[in-house]
Design a protein around this motif. Structure first.
Motif, PDB file in Angstrom:
ATOM      1  N   HIS A  19       1.041  -1.182   0.249  1.00  9.07           N
ATOM      2  CA  HIS A  19       0.082   0.144  -0.009  1.00  9.07           C
ATOM      3  C   HIS A  19       0.631   1.213  -0.147  1.00  9.07           C
ATOM      4  O   HIS A  19       2.041   1.166   0.533  1.00  9.07           O
ATOM      5  CB  HIS A  19      -1.062  -0.070   1.267  1.00  9.07           C
ATOM      6  N   GLU A  73      -2.998  -3.715   9.836  1.00 10.40           N
ATOM      7  CA  GLU A  73      -3.015  -2.726   8.667  1.00 10.40           C
ATOM      8  C   GLU A  73      -3.120  -1.616   9.207  1.00 10.40           C
ATOM      9  O   GLU A  73      -3.607  -0.278   8.217  1.00 10.40           O
ATOM     10  CB  GLU A  73      -4.551  -3.042   8.096  1.00 10.40           C
ATOM     11  N   PRO A 125      -4.811   1.029   4.435  1.00  4.57           N
ATOM     12  CA  PRO A 125      -5.462   0.799   3.094  1.00  4.57           C
ATOM     13  C   PRO A 125      -6.556   2.023   2.899  1.00  4.57           C
ATOM     14  O   PRO A 125      -6.554   2.357   1.688  1.00  4.57           O
ATOM     15  CB  PRO A 125      -6.197  -0.459   3.141  1.00  4.57           C
ATOM     16  N   THR A 129      -4.165   8.286  -0.171  1.00  2.00           N
ATOM     17  CA  THR A 129      -3.645   6.724  -0.718  1.00  2.00           C
ATOM     18  C   THR A 129      -3.665   6.773  -2.259  1.00  2.00           C
ATOM     19  O   THR A 129      -4.070   7.535  -2.824  1.00  2.00           O
ATOM     20  CB  THR A 129      -4.915   5.748  -0.307  1.00  2.00           C
TER      21      THR A 129
END
Length: 119
Positions: free
Chosen positions: A48, A69, A83, A97
């Motif tokens: 990511h 995460e 994420p 992101t």
């Protein structure tokens, strides 16, 4: 070190790192013409990419502690879901992101145009 990156068939995909060189459950900083991006490789193998600065006090997220995460900002421990880029409540905010993909051992990030990248 500044290098000219090569783009694959999609004009906005830029090669930024080798998959095998990314630390697992840790961050790596990539600089893109003044833009700092943090790459994270999970134990699952998924990679990511997020804006490398915490929205609270600009802590460098690639230097933060990664758990599952999430990354904890090294300055004030804001917990950010990698994420989605969302800061965990009760704190507020989010980070940008970036879509990633891995091809032939190379990590690509979707960015608007080809530029020089410091790796």
């Amino acid at each position: 070190m500044e290098i000219k990156v090569h783009m694959d068939s999609a004009p906005n995909w830029i090669a930024v790192a080798l998959f095998d060189e990314l630390p697992v459950q840790s961050g790596k900083t990539v600089r893109y013409h003044g833009l700092e991006i943090a790459l994270f490789r999970f134990t699952s193998g998924k990679v990511h990419a997020v804006q490398n600065r915490c929205p609270h006090k600009n802590g460098v997220l690639a230097e933060g502690l990664v758990c599952d995460e999430h990354v904890y900002c090294p300055m004030h421990e804001r917990k950010i879901h990698i994420p989605s880029g969302n800061v965990q409540k009760p704190d507020t905010g989010c980070v940008q992101t970036y879509e990633t993909k891995i091809e032939n051992g190379q990590v690509y990030i979707a960015l608007p145009e080809e530029r020089e990248v410091a790796v």
